[in-house]
Design an enzyme around this catalytic site. Structure first.
Site, PDB file in Angstrom:
ATOM      1  N   GLU A  92      -0.638  -3.216   8.020  1.00  0.00           N
ATOM      2  CA  GLU A  92       0.764  -3.749   8.123  1.00  0.00           C
ATOM      3  C   GLU A  92       1.511  -2.353   8.508  1.00  0.00           C
ATOM      4  O   GLU A  92       2.607  -2.650   9.222  1.00  0.00           O
ATOM      5  CB  GLU A  92       1.060  -4.182   6.673  1.00  0.00           C
ATOM      6  CG  GLU A  92       0.635  -5.638   6.267  1.00  0.00           C
ATOM      7  CD  GLU A  92       1.222  -6.543   7.295  1.00  0.00           C
ATOM      8  OE1 GLU A  92       2.310  -6.527   7.837  1.00  0.00           O
ATOM      9  OE2 GLU A  92       0.541  -7.639   7.399  1.00  0.00           O
ATOM     10  N   GLU A 119       1.393 -14.281  -7.176  1.00  0.00           N
ATOM     11  CA  GLU A 119       1.448 -13.195  -6.075  1.00  0.00           C
ATOM     12  C   GLU A 119       1.522 -11.972  -7.046  1.00  0.00           C
ATOM     13  O   GLU A 119       2.240 -11.922  -7.813  1.00  0.00           O
ATOM     14  CB  GLU A 119       2.802 -13.383  -5.132  1.00  0.00           C
ATOM     15  CG  GLU A 119       2.764 -12.127  -4.326  1.00  0.00           C
ATOM     16  CD  GLU A 119       4.092 -11.833  -3.287  1.00  0.00           C
ATOM     17  OE1 GLU A 119       4.109 -11.643  -2.342  1.00  0.00           O
ATOM     18  OE2 GLU A 119       4.998 -12.372  -3.985  1.00  0.00           O
ATOM     19  N   GLU A 140       3.546 -12.560  16.495  1.00  0.00           N
ATOM     20  CA  GLU A 140       4.585 -13.476  17.507  1.00  0.00           C
ATOM     21  C   GLU A 140       5.874 -13.958  16.793  1.00  0.00           C
ATOM     22  O   GLU A 140       6.759 -14.140  17.561  1.00  0.00           O
ATOM     23  CB  GLU A 140       3.541 -14.165  18.393  1.00  0.00           C
ATOM     24  CG  GLU A 140       3.239 -15.287  17.601  1.00  0.00           C
ATOM     25  CD  GLU A 140       2.366 -16.447  18.559  1.00  0.00           C
ATOM     26  OE1 GLU A 140       2.738 -17.676  18.192  1.00  0.00           O
ATOM     27  OE2 GLU A 140       1.621 -15.938  19.368  1.00  0.00           O
TER      28      GLU A 140
END
Length: 183
Positions: A92, A119, A140
């Site tokens: 990342e 999470e 994208e």
């Protein structure tokens, strides 16, 4: 039984998505009554506190549809199936910022919204930054702008609510402490 534990009686998955799943659990409460819990399942995520040799924090600005505005954040992303958090953090960092790091150390893991989501975000500290060969290679559907900010500038972004998420606010405080300990 664990203190305050809620036993699941029935679970119904309402939605399966690319990032999250939504389910409703019927639970038995510690007092014997029943209730419903609306829960989000998330694979987990990483966030990276990337600090330049000049003491600037690497951040990205991006639009967040849930809040209908752009935010300034530390680089972050979700874990892919079978991916170790350390690997995700390096991936990342490079994808969002075009930087890679010589050293990565774990800072903390925490739950983001334990009232309704599972999470967990794993926060890493990246040093020995250098430009990656490929530069930033975002997804994208991801549009980001790279920023390098001082702690003082980051505090101003918090004050102006351009930094508005917990992981980034935590990161700024962590860097303040880190830099004051070094001096």
């Amino acid at each position: 039984m664990k203190k305050f534990e809620e036993k699941t009686i029935h679970s119904e998955r309402l939605y399966e998505g690319k990032v999250i799943n939504l389910k409703v659990d019927n639970v038995s409460l510690p007092n014997g009554k029943q209730s419903k819990r609306e829960l989000i399942e998330h694979p987990g995520a990483v966030a990276v506190i990337a600090l330049t040799i000049e003491g600037k924090i690497i951040m990205v600005e991006q639009y967040r549809k849930a809040l209908e505005r752009s935010l300034v954040e530390i680089p972050a992303g979700k874990l892919e199936p079978g991916e170790a958090p350390e690997y995700t953090a390096m991936r990342e960092l490079e994808e969002e910022t075009g930087y890679s790091a010589d050293k990565l150390e774990k800072v903390i893991s925490f739950s983001t919204s334990p009232g309704f989501a599972d999470e967990v975000v794993h926060v890493f500290f990246a040093t020995g930054l250098h430009r990656a060969e490929n530069g930033a290679v975002t997804d994208e559907d991801e549009f980001v702008e790279l920023l390098e900010v001082t702690v003082e500038e980051a505090q101003g972004l918090i004050d102006n609510e351009r930094i508005y998420d917990a992981k980034t606010a935590y990161a700024v405080q962590w860097v303040k402490n880190y830099l004051s300990d070094k001096n």
